[in-house]
Design an enzyme around this catalytic site. Structure first.
Site, mmCIF file in Angstrom:
data_model
loop_
_atom_site.group_PDB
_atom_site.id
_atom_site.type_symbol
_atom_site.label_atom_id
_atom_site.label_comp_id
_atom_site.label_asym_id
_atom_site.label_seq_id
_atom_site.Cartn_x
_atom_site.Cartn_y
_atom_site.Cartn_z
ATOM 1 N N ASP A 1 -5.498 -0.923 -6.131
ATOM 2 C CA ASP A 1 -4.648 -2.057 -5.770
ATOM 3 C C ASP A 1 -4.883 -2.317 -4.284
ATOM 4 O O ASP A 1 -4.479 -1.534 -3.427
ATOM 5 C CB ASP A 1 -3.179 -1.703 -6.060
ATOM 6 N N LYS B 1 0.750 -12.005 -1.850
ATOM 7 C CA LYS B 1 0.908 -11.466 -0.497
ATOM 8 C C LYS B 1 -0.124 -12.082 0.460
ATOM 9 O O LYS B 1 -0.054 -13.263 0.726
ATOM 10 C CB LYS B 1 0.827 -9.941 -0.556
ATOM 11 N N ARG C 1 -6.050 -22.089 -21.486
ATOM 12 C CA ARG C 1 -5.700 -20.663 -21.394
ATOM 13 C C ARG C 1 -6.971 -19.839 -21.213
ATOM 14 O O ARG C 1 -7.012 -18.895 -20.435
ATOM 15 C CB ARG C 1 -4.914 -20.181 -22.628
ATOM 16 N N TYR D 1 3.555 1.194 -6.049
ATOM 17 C CA TYR D 1 4.410 -0.002 -6.050
ATOM 18 C C TYR D 1 5.449 0.129 -7.176
ATOM 19 O O TYR D 1 5.102 0.463 -8.316
ATOM 20 C CB TYR D 1 3.537 -1.248 -6.264
HETATM 21 C C1 LIG Z 1 3.877 -7.227 -4.799
HETATM 22 C C2 LIG Z 1 2.938 -6.182 -5.254
HETATM 23 C C3 LIG Z 1 2.543 -6.098 -6.594
HETATM 24 C C4 LIG Z 1 3.111 -7.006 -7.666
HETATM 25 O O1 LIG Z 1 2.698 -8.314 -7.502
HETATM 26 P P1 LIG Z 1 3.534 -9.608 -8.002
HETATM 27 O O2 LIG Z 1 2.671 -10.711 -7.579
HETATM 28 O O3 LIG Z 1 4.869 -9.546 -7.318
HETATM 29 O O4 LIG Z 1 3.669 -9.477 -9.478
HETATM 30 C C5 LIG Z 1 1.624 -5.132 -6.938
HETATM 31 N N1 LIG Z 1 1.128 -4.274 -6.028
HETATM 32 C C6 LIG Z 1 1.508 -4.313 -4.729
HETATM 33 C C7 LIG Z 1 0.929 -3.324 -3.772
HETATM 34 C C8 LIG Z 1 2.427 -5.260 -4.299
HETATM 35 O O5 LIG Z 1 2.803 -5.286 -3.014
#
Ligand SMILES: *Cc1c(COP(=O)(O)O)cnc(C)c1O
Length: 391
Positions: free
Chosen positions: A169, A194, A45, A97
């Protein structure tokens, strides 16, 4: 060293065996020679060599000092918010988001953390909205799904002047296009689900900080809270990153062609893509990123859910699914999918119209993708759904 070379050589060969691929250390614990005497690892962890390699790679790509890999993008966001305490405030981009909005509103507000939302596309709005309680400014650029672009450098200056952290982000751009820490941000987060993973086959999140001290705090939070990324998923993200530059360039080339096609189509009302000269902050996007990414959104002249539903259920290559950033093209209808939990008035006010369709443009031949969209528009025509008043 060019970006592509740096990226590929940030991935080490294994010093122990020479393995070209990063080994997967599928273990929970590590043998110690004496209590507290170990090879840098004691419990998985806290640290795992495969995860540590991914963390080192993303740190180099984002030009930071500490990188931390999480079980999801939201787990990464969650750990950043845990830097705050009751009474602190977050100033966040309004087109945030949906999952981050849910986390802030339904989890953190009850712990006394207040969140104020502002249109960050004009940096002056951020300056005006800061209060003495603001500890964290939260940006996404470009945003989901209306591709709003905010000036990272200008907002970083405002954050510094008010002694608050700026977190960006960077999921939509990826470090191949945009490096927020180099523009003055303190923290970068990613949904590695993504573009970094890139193949729609995993869920993962990453945090990178500019300063070591702040990174160590988040690392402490991760170890205390436990939302780590598993060794195999760490390996998958590393494998995805190997082709990040190539993929992101091609996603962008395809998306530009599609955005320009949509702009000329008679059934389309608005097109949202930072690579279009008509985009509000096209110049800022050009200044702070090397490209405009693979996400394109548009609205229909017939601004109804009915027309959007008919469109998204009639494409062949664009598969109807949530998520984005993978090799295969996807499309979604935010009003009924990703943004369903937001009341319709509020959603419309944020610019997410009833007919808005979001495309995650994949790596297929772009002519095929354009033809796919074109035939879906033709189906709308057949069904008399091109205008809201049926002929
Ligand atoms: C998908 C997404 C998230 C969340 O990520 P997960 O991996 O689904 O938890 C956060 N910010 C943006 C811009 C996203 O597209």
């Amino acid at each position: 060293m060019s970006n592509a070379t740096q990226l590929i050589h940030s991935i080490p060969t294994d010093p122990l065996t020479g393995s070209v691929s990063v080994p997967i250390y599928q273990t929970s614990t590590f043998v110690q020679e004496a209590p507290g005497v170990n090879k840098g690892y004691d419990y998985a962890r806290t640290n795992n060599p495969t995860r540590a390699t991914l963390e080192s790679i993303i740190t180099q790509l984002e030009k930071g000092t500490v990188g931390i890999a999480f079980g999801s993008g939201l787990a990464a966001i969650d750990s950043v918010v845990k830097l705050l305490k009751a009474g602190d405030e977050i100033l966040a981009v309004d087109d945030i988001y949906g999952g981050a909005f849910r986390l802030f509103t339904h989890i953190y507000e009850k712990f006394g953390i207040k969140v104020n939302y502002v249109d960050t596309t004009n940096a002056e709005n951020v300056f005006n909205a800061i209060t003495p309680g603001t500890k964290l400014i939260w940006l996404e650029t470009p945003t989901n799904p209306t591709l709003k672009v905010s000036d990272i450098e200008a907002i970083a200056k405002i954050a510094r002047a008010h002694s608050c952290w700026l977190c960006v982000d960077n999921t939509f751009a990826s470090p191949a296009l945009q490096q927020p820490l180099a523009l003055g941000a303190d923290i970068v987060v990613h949904s590695a689900t993504k573009y970094l993973g890139g193949h729609s086959d995993l869920i993962a999140g990453l945090v990178v900080t500019k300063e070591k001290e702040l990174g160590d705090k988040i690392k402490f939070i991760q170890n205390a809270s436990g939302a780590i990324l598993a060794p195999f998923d760490s390996w998958l993200v590393i494998r995805g990153i190997e082709t990040l530059n190539l993929r992101v360039q091609q996603h962008g080339r395809n998306a530009q062609v599609i955005a320009e096609f949509l702009e000329t189509h008679p059934s389309v009302d608005k097109v949202y893509y930072p690579g279009l000269k008509t985009h509000t902050n096209h110049e800022i996007a050009k200044k702070q990123s090397k490209g405009f990414g693979g996400i394109v959104s548009f609205t229909l002249k017939n601004d109804t859910e009915e027309a959007a539903t008919a469109f998204v259920t009639n494409t062949r290559y664009f598969k109807l699914a949530e998520s984005l950033g993978g090799v295969k093209s996807l499309l979604c209808h935010p009003a009924q999918m990703t943004h369903k939990s937001i009341p319709s008035e509020k959603r419309r006010a944020a610019g997410v119209a009833d007919s808005l369709v979001r495309l995650s443009v994949g790596l297929e031949e772009v002519e095929d993708l354009v033809a796919d969209l074109d035939q879906a528009f033709a189906k709308l025509e057949k069904k008399n759904l091109v205008t809201s008043i049926p002929a």
